[in-house]
Structures are given as C-alpha cells and as structure tokens.
Design a protein around this motif. Structure first.
Motif, PDB file in Angstrom:
ATOM      1  N   GLU A  45       0.883  -1.332   0.041  1.00  7.72           N
ATOM      2  CA  GLU A  45       0.015   0.062   0.130  1.00  7.72           C
ATOM      3  C   GLU A  45       0.826   1.306  -0.005  1.00  7.72           C
ATOM      4  OE1 GLU A  45      -3.574   1.577   2.800  1.00  7.72           O
ATOM      5  OE2 GLU A  45      -2.103   0.589   3.923  1.00  7.72           O
ATOM      6  N   ARG A  46       0.581   2.229  -0.781  1.00  9.95           N
ATOM      7  CA  ARG A  46       1.078   3.361  -0.775  1.00  9.95           C
ATOM      8  C   ARG A  46       0.675   4.338   0.493  1.00  9.95           C
ATOM      9  NH1 ARG A  46       2.076   6.820  -6.063  1.00  9.95           N
ATOM     10  NH2 ARG A  46       1.350   4.910  -6.821  1.00  9.95           N
ATOM     11  N   VAL A  47       1.598   4.629   1.180  1.00 16.43           N
ATOM     12  CA  VAL A  47       0.987   5.454   2.550  1.00 16.43           C
ATOM     13  C   VAL A  47       1.036   6.909   2.263  1.00 16.43           C
ATOM     14  CG1 VAL A  47       1.568   5.874   4.816  1.00 16.43           C
ATOM     15  CG2 VAL A  47       2.125   3.486   3.972  1.00 16.43           C
ATOM     16  N   ALA A  48       2.283   7.434   1.648  1.00 14.12           N
ATOM     17  CA  ALA A  48       2.680   8.932   1.413  1.00 14.12           C
ATOM     18  C   ALA A  48       3.547   8.880   0.207  1.00 14.12           C
ATOM     19  CB  ALA A  48       3.029   9.468   2.565  1.00 14.12           C
ATOM     20  N   SER A  49       3.400  10.019  -0.299  1.00 17.27           N
ATOM     21  CA  SER A  49       4.638  10.492  -1.479  1.00 17.27           C
ATOM     22  C   SER A  49       4.667  11.903  -1.420  1.00 17.27           C
ATOM     23  CB  SER A  49       4.170   9.849  -2.637  1.00 17.27           C
ATOM     24  OG  SER A  49       2.923  10.240  -3.076  1.00 17.27           O
ATOM     25  N   ILE A  50       5.814  12.316  -2.020  1.00 17.93           N
ATOM     26  CA  ILE A  50       6.307  13.665  -2.110  1.00 17.93           C
ATOM     27  C   ILE A  50       7.089  14.146  -3.257  1.00 17.93           C
ATOM     28  CG2 ILE A  50       8.531  13.409  -0.676  1.00 17.93           C
ATOM     29  CD1 ILE A  50       8.024  16.231   0.414  1.00 17.93           C
ATOM     30  N   VAL A  60      -2.462   8.491   1.978  1.00 18.77           N
ATOM     31  CA  VAL A  60      -3.715   7.681   1.854  1.00 18.77           C
ATOM     32  C   VAL A  60      -4.676   7.828   2.983  1.00 18.77           C
ATOM     33  CG1 VAL A  60      -2.723   5.811   3.333  1.00 18.77           C
ATOM     34  CG2 VAL A  60      -4.351   5.230   1.612  1.00 18.77           C
ATOM     35  N   ASP A  61      -5.554   7.779   2.669  1.00 17.70           N
ATOM     36  CA  ASP A  61      -6.922   8.259   3.732  1.00 17.70           C
ATOM     37  C   ASP A  61      -6.513   7.877   5.186  1.00 17.70           C
ATOM     38  OD1 ASP A  61      -9.760   8.522   1.437  1.00 17.70           O
ATOM     39  OD2 ASP A  61      -8.285   9.942   1.949  1.00 17.70           O
ATOM     40  N   SER A  62      -6.112   6.493   5.326  1.00 18.03           N
ATOM     41  CA  SER A  62      -6.088   5.825   6.583  1.00 18.03           C
ATOM     42  C   SER A  62      -5.077   6.414   7.392  1.00 18.03           C
ATOM     43  CB  SER A  62      -5.880   4.336   6.626  1.00 18.03           C
ATOM     44  OG  SER A  62      -4.579   4.321   5.681  1.00 18.03           O
ATOM     45  N   VAL A  63      -4.060   7.634   6.894  1.00 17.80           N
ATOM     46  CA  VAL A  63      -2.973   7.983   7.638  1.00 17.80           C
ATOM     47  C   VAL A  63      -3.034   9.539   7.722  1.00 17.80           C
ATOM     48  CG1 VAL A  63      -1.558   6.253   7.141  1.00 17.80           C
ATOM     49  CG2 VAL A  63      -1.246   8.284   5.944  1.00 17.80           C
ATOM     50  N   LYS A  64      -4.019  10.041   7.031  1.00 14.81           N
ATOM     51  CA  LYS A  64      -4.148  11.779   6.966  1.00 14.81           C
ATOM     52  C   LYS A  64      -4.255  12.119   8.410  1.00 14.81           C
ATOM     53  CE  LYS A  64      -5.884  12.305   2.204  1.00 14.81           C
ATOM     54  NZ  LYS A  64      -7.306  12.577   1.535  1.00 14.81           N
ATOM     55  N   GLY A  65      -3.758  13.141   8.664  1.00 14.01           N
ATOM     56  CA  GLY A  65      -3.597  13.999   9.916  1.00 14.01           C
ATOM     57  C   GLY A  65      -2.762  13.120  11.143  1.00 14.01           C
ATOM     58  N   ARG A  66      -2.153  12.065  10.784  1.00 10.38           N
ATOM     59  CA  ARG A  66      -1.295  11.326  11.778  1.00 10.38           C
ATOM     60  C   ARG A  66       0.100  11.043  11.339  1.00 10.38           C
ATOM     61  NH1 ARG A  66      -2.300   5.997  12.629  1.00 10.38           N
ATOM     62  NH2 ARG A  66      -3.130   5.345  10.493  1.00 10.38           N
ATOM     63  N   PHE A  67       0.323  11.053   9.912  1.00 10.80           N
ATOM     64  CA  PHE A  67       1.656  10.945   9.468  1.00 10.80           C
ATOM     65  C   PHE A  67       2.026  12.164   8.464  1.00 10.80           C
ATOM     66  CE2 PHE A  67       1.507   5.981   8.734  1.00 10.80           C
ATOM     67  CZ  PHE A  67       1.261   5.787  10.077  1.00 10.80           C
ATOM     68  N   THR A  68       3.272  12.289   8.354  1.00 14.51           N
ATOM     69  CA  THR A  68       3.882  13.483   7.673  1.00 14.51           C
ATOM     70  C   THR A  68       4.899  13.060   6.838  1.00 14.51           C
ATOM     71  OG1 THR A  68       2.874  15.172   9.618  1.00 14.51           O
ATOM     72  CG2 THR A  68       4.596  15.927   7.695  1.00 14.51           C
ATOM     73  N   GLU A  81       7.230  10.906   9.326  1.00 16.85           N
ATOM     74  CA  GLU A  81       6.925  11.236  11.080  1.00 16.85           C
ATOM     75  C   GLU A  81       5.368  10.517  11.122  1.00 16.85           C
ATOM     76  OE1 GLU A  81       8.845  12.949  13.159  1.00 16.85           O
ATOM     77  OE2 GLU A  81       7.564  12.447  14.753  1.00 16.85           O
ATOM     78  N   MET A  82       5.341   9.521  12.171  1.00 15.43           N
ATOM     79  CA  MET A  82       4.137   8.663  12.396  1.00 15.43           C
ATOM     80  C   MET A  82       3.749   9.063  13.899  1.00 15.43           C
ATOM     81  SD  MET A  82       5.012   5.401  10.410  1.00 15.43           S
ATOM     82  CE  MET A  82       6.417   4.740  11.568  1.00 15.43           C
ATOM     83  N   ASN A  83       2.433   9.639  13.957  1.00 12.46           N
ATOM     84  CA  ASN A  83       1.902   9.921  15.157  1.00 12.46           C
ATOM     85  C   ASN A  83       0.617   9.256  15.503  1.00 12.46           C
ATOM     86  OD1 ASN A  83       3.895  11.807  16.125  1.00 12.46           O
ATOM     87  ND2 ASN A  83       2.982  13.188  14.460  1.00 12.46           N
ATOM     88  N   SER A  84       0.153   8.730  16.708  1.00 10.14           N
ATOM     89  CA  SER A  84      -1.209   8.132  16.923  1.00 10.14           C
ATOM     90  C   SER A  84      -0.926   6.968  16.178  1.00 10.14           C
ATOM     91  CB  SER A  84      -2.091   9.244  16.527  1.00 10.14           C
ATOM     92  OG  SER A  84      -2.163  10.377  17.405  1.00 10.14           O
ATOM     93  N   LEU A  85       0.095   6.400  16.405  1.00 12.07           N
ATOM     94  CA  LEU A  85      -0.089   5.049  15.914  1.00 12.07           C
ATOM     95  C   LEU A  85      -0.972   3.899  16.190  1.00 12.07           C
ATOM     96  CD1 LEU A  85       3.848   4.643  15.506  1.00 12.07           C
ATOM     97  CD2 LEU A  85       2.387   4.462  13.668  1.00 12.07           C
ATOM     98  N   LYS A  86      -1.641   2.956  15.394  1.00 14.62           N
ATOM     99  CA  LYS A  86      -2.522   2.197  15.561  1.00 14.62           C
ATOM    100  C   LYS A  86      -2.185   0.843  15.269  1.00 14.62           C
ATOM    101  CE  LYS A  86      -6.102   5.430  13.778  1.00 14.62           C
ATOM    102  NZ  LYS A  86      -7.259   5.681  12.975  1.00 14.62           N
TER     103      LYS A  86
END
Length: 130
Positions: A45-50, A60-68, A81-86
C-alpha cells in the motif's frame, strides 16, 4: 542508487515513530519519493509520497492527519513522521524513488504507478501493539 531506511521498531498504540530514508545520490536527482507498507497477507500500500521539486505531498486516507512526509535536501533524506499509531499500522515500511527523468503525476505524485518507483530500500519493520 541505494535507499536505506531506518527508524522502525515496536511501539504501543498512540505512540510515535519517525522513519528516515537516505538516498545514496542526491535527493533532487529524483522526481518523487514515496513510503509504502506491506502487512502479512496484504497487498503493498502506498502510504505517502512527495514531489521533490514542489514539495507537494499525498497521503492515503487511513493516515491523513497522523503521518507527515517531508524532505531534507541537504541530508538527501526523506522522513515519515508517524503519530497516533494504531495496531493496523503494523507492517514492513519501504521507501522508494521515482527517477528524475520521469514526470510526477499529481501534485504529490499520487498517480505515479508503483512501476515508476524504480529504486527501493530494504524495508524497516513497525509493530504497534494495542
């Protein structure tokens, strides 16, 4: 080109981690950088890209607001940067690069298919316990 990830580990739910991905050449030799993850029995799964030039990002929607995802050109490094990990964030995380001769598709390279990411790191594992 080599990509080396670091920063993985085990953390409790709600915790934070920062992943690093160092490229062996220059970060601005690449068009896009991305973080992907793969959990056992699941597809990658693609999590984030820049977009390296523009700095625009995609999540990806599942990490918006938590990952940067962010970059440090001087250090040839991209971070996640990963916060509020689940617990559902548990996976092997990989960074990958789209070479500079390719076009970034979408502001944050979200439309670049995985086949455009030609260079991959070895992965770093993240385990989130409940």
């Amino acid at each position: 080109v080599r990509l080396v990830e670091s920063g993985g580990g085990s953390v409790q739910a709600g915790g934070s981690l920062r992943l690093s991905c160092v490229v062996s050449d220059y970060l601005n030799n690449h068009r896009c950088m991305g973080w992907f993850r793969q959990a056992p029995g699941r597809e990658r799964e693609r999590v984030a890209s820049i977009n390296i030039d523009a700095g625009a990002t995609y999540y990806v929607d599942s990490v918006k607001g938590r990952f940067t995802i962010f970059q440090d050109i001087a250090k040839n490094t991209v971070y996640l940067e990963m916060n509020s990990l689940k617990p559902e964030d548990t996976a092997m995380y990989y960074c990958a690069a789209v070479p500079g001769h390719m076009t970034g598709l979408g502001p944050g390279c979200q439309f670049n298919p995985v086949t455009h990411f030609l260079y991959w790191g070895q992965g770093t594992r993240i385990t989130v316990s409940s």
